[in-house]
Design a protein around this motif. Structure first.
Motif, PDB file in Angstrom:
ATOM      1  N   LYS A 131      12.414   0.596  -0.594  1.00 19.95           N
ATOM      2  CA  LYS A 131      12.744   0.604  -2.011  1.00 19.95           C
ATOM      3  C   LYS A 131      13.529  -0.638  -2.419  1.00 19.95           C
ATOM      4  O   LYS A 131      13.446  -1.074  -3.564  1.00 19.95           O
ATOM      5  N   LYS A 150       4.442  -0.371  -2.412  1.00 19.62           N
ATOM      6  CA  LYS A 150       4.264   0.266  -3.721  1.00 19.62           C
ATOM      7  C   LYS A 150       5.512   0.980  -4.210  1.00 19.62           C
ATOM      8  O   LYS A 150       5.636   1.276  -5.396  1.00 19.62           O
ATOM      9  N   ASN A 151       6.430   1.313  -3.300  1.00 24.80           N
ATOM     10  CA  ASN A 151       7.649   2.028  -3.688  1.00 24.80           C
ATOM     11  C   ASN A 151       8.832   1.109  -3.928  1.00 24.80           C
ATOM     12  O   ASN A 151       9.932   1.582  -4.244  1.00 24.80           O
ATOM     13  N   GLU A 153      11.559  -0.967  -5.471  1.00 25.11           N
ATOM     14  CA  GLU A 153      12.208  -0.977  -6.776  1.00 25.11           C
ATOM     15  C   GLU A 153      13.010  -2.247  -7.012  1.00 25.11           C
ATOM     16  O   GLU A 153      13.217  -2.650  -8.157  1.00 25.11           O
ATOM     17  N   SER A 173       6.290  -0.445  -9.363  1.00 26.94           N
ATOM     18  CA  SER A 173       7.545   0.307  -9.278  1.00 26.94           C
ATOM     19  C   SER A 173       8.779  -0.588  -9.397  1.00 26.94           C
ATOM     20  O   SER A 173       9.907  -0.085  -9.487  1.00 26.94           O
ATOM     21  N   ASN A 195       7.705  -1.539 -15.582  1.00 29.90           N
ATOM     22  CA  ASN A 195       8.942  -0.789 -15.340  1.00 29.90           C
ATOM     23  C   ASN A 195      10.145  -1.693 -15.098  1.00 29.90           C
ATOM     24  O   ASN A 195      11.254  -1.196 -14.856  1.00 29.90           O
TER      25      ASN A 195
END
Length: 323
Positions: A131, A150-151, A153, A173, A195
Motif C-alpha cells: 500500500k 493495484k493496491n 496508495e 488506487s 483517486n
C-alpha cells in the motif's frame, strides 16, 4: 518484565556506543545476534541505529509484523524469506543497491527503501498487497515495474533522477504521489489516477500547469521550485485545499477564484508586482494562510494590513499569525 523492544533499546544504548566513530564501509558493523537476543514471539522489532552490516539470524521471528532497520550499514536485502508475516519493512538509509529477495513477503503493505543506492525498481512482482512504497533519495532513472501494484496508495519517488511521469496509468488506487526533486519537464500520464488526493512535483523543470483536469479529488498540489509563469488549467480541481506555487516566475494571481475550498496558498519568491491581482483572491472565502514574501508587492510598508483587507479570512501571513 521489560518488553522485547525495551530490552533491545537498552542493549543498544549500553553496548553500541557512538556510531559516528564507525567506518561507513560497514567493516566495523555488527550482526543482529551480536546486539540482541531475539524473542521469537515479538511482532515488532526496532533495530534502527544498530550498526548492523548484514541481515541474518532473523529466522526465529515467526510472528514478526514490523521490522525496522533504519540507519544501518546493510548492503543487501537477504535472509528474510521466512518472515512471511511481515507487514512493514523499513530499510531507510542503508547501502542497498538492489531490490531483491522479497518474493515470499506476500503480506507486505509498507516498504521503505529511501536513502539507499538503488538504480532500478524491480523485485516486487509478488508483493501485491503493498500500500505504501518509499524509494526517495536513490538513483532511479525510470518509473517501471510498479503497474501491477493495484493496491498501492502511496508512491514516494522524490529526489531521484526521473525525467518523465510514466508507467503508472493502471495504479488507480494511488492517493499520494511524490515526485519532487527530479528532472521532470511535463505533467502528463495522470488522467487515470482519479483517486489522487496529493500530488507533489516540487523542484522539477515544469514550465506549465497542465493535464490535471481529471484529478478532481486533488486536495493538495505542490509545484514550487519550477519555472512556471502562469496559474492556469485548474478549473476542475475544485477540491484543492493547499496549493504551493512558491519559487517560480509567476507575475500575476489568476484563475483561483473557483477554488472555494482553498485554505493555504504558497506563492512566496515569485514576481508579482501589482496589487490589483490580489483582488482576485476575494472569492476564496476559506483562505486562511498565505505566503507572499519576496514578491515585489510585498515590499509595500502596508503589506500586511492591505492583505487582511482584501482577504479577511486570513489567520496567517507568511510565517506570522494574524492578530
Amino acid at each position: 518484565m521489560s518488553s522485547p523492544k525495551e530490552k533491545i533499546e537498552g542493549e543498544k544504548h549500553a553496548e553500541i556506543g557512538d556510531a559516528e566513530d564507525l567506518d561507513k564501509t560497514g567493516e566495523s558493523a555488527a550482526t543482529v545476534n551480536e546486539i540482541m537476543i531475539i524473542d521469537p514471539d515479538t511482532t515488532e522489532l526496532d533495530l534502527n541505529h544498530g550498526r548492523i552490516g548484514k541481515m541474518q539470524n532473523l529466522e526465529p521471528l515467526h510472528n514478526i509484523e514490523r521490522l525496522y532497520l533504519r540507519w544501518n550499514f546493510i548492503k543487501k536485502i537477504e535472509n528474510i524469506e521466512t518472515l512471511t508475516t511481515l507487514v512493514e519493512l523499513e530499510l531507510y538509509d542503508n547501502q542497498i543497491s538492489k531490490i531483491e529477495n522479497l518474493g515470499t513477503l506476500v503480506n507486505l503493505e509498507m516498504l521503505d527503501l529511501s536513502f539507499n543506492k538503488i538504480k532500478e525498481i524491480e523485485g516486487l512482482e509478488h508483493n501485491l498487497n503493498l500500500k505504501r512504497l518509499f524509494l526517495s533519495s536513490n538513483k532511479i532513472h525510470k518509473i517501471k515495474n510498479v503497474q501491477h501494484l493495484k493496491n498501492l496508495e502511496l508512491l514516494e519517488l522524490g529526489d531521484n533522477k526521473l525525467r518523465e511521469i510514466e508507467n503508472i496509468e493502471d495504479m488507480s488506487s494511488l492517493s499520494y504521489l511524490y515526485l519532487g526533486k527530479n528532472k521532470i519537464t511535463k505533467i502528463q500520464n495522470l488522467d487515470t489516477l482519479t483517486n489522487l488526493k496529493c500530488l507533489s512535483l516540487q523542484s522539477n523543470r515544469l514550465k506549465k500547469i497542465e493535464n490535471l483536469d481529471k484529478l478532481v479529488n486533488l486536495t493538495e498540489l505542490y509545484l514550487s521550485e519550477n519555472i512556471l509563469t502562469n496559474i492556469e488549467n485548474l478549473e476542475n480541481n475544485t477540491k484543492l485545499e493547499t496549493l504551493d506555487l512558491a519559487q517560480n516566475k509567476i507575475t500575476s494571481i489568476d484563475n483561483l477564484g473557483h477554488l472555494t475550498e482553498l485554505e493555504e496558498l504558497w506563492m512566496n519568491d515569485n514576481e508579482i508586482a501589482d496589487w490589483a491581482s490580489l483582488q482576485n483572491l476575494e472569492e476564496n472565502k476559506k483562505l486562511a494562510t498565505v505566503y507572499f514574501e519576496r514578491n515585489p508587492f510585498a515590499q509595500d510598508p502596508m503589506y500586511r494590513p492591505k492583505l487582511r483587507r482584501i482577504i479577511p479570512s486570513l489567520t496567517q501571513i507568511d510565517a506570522t499569525l494574524c492578530h
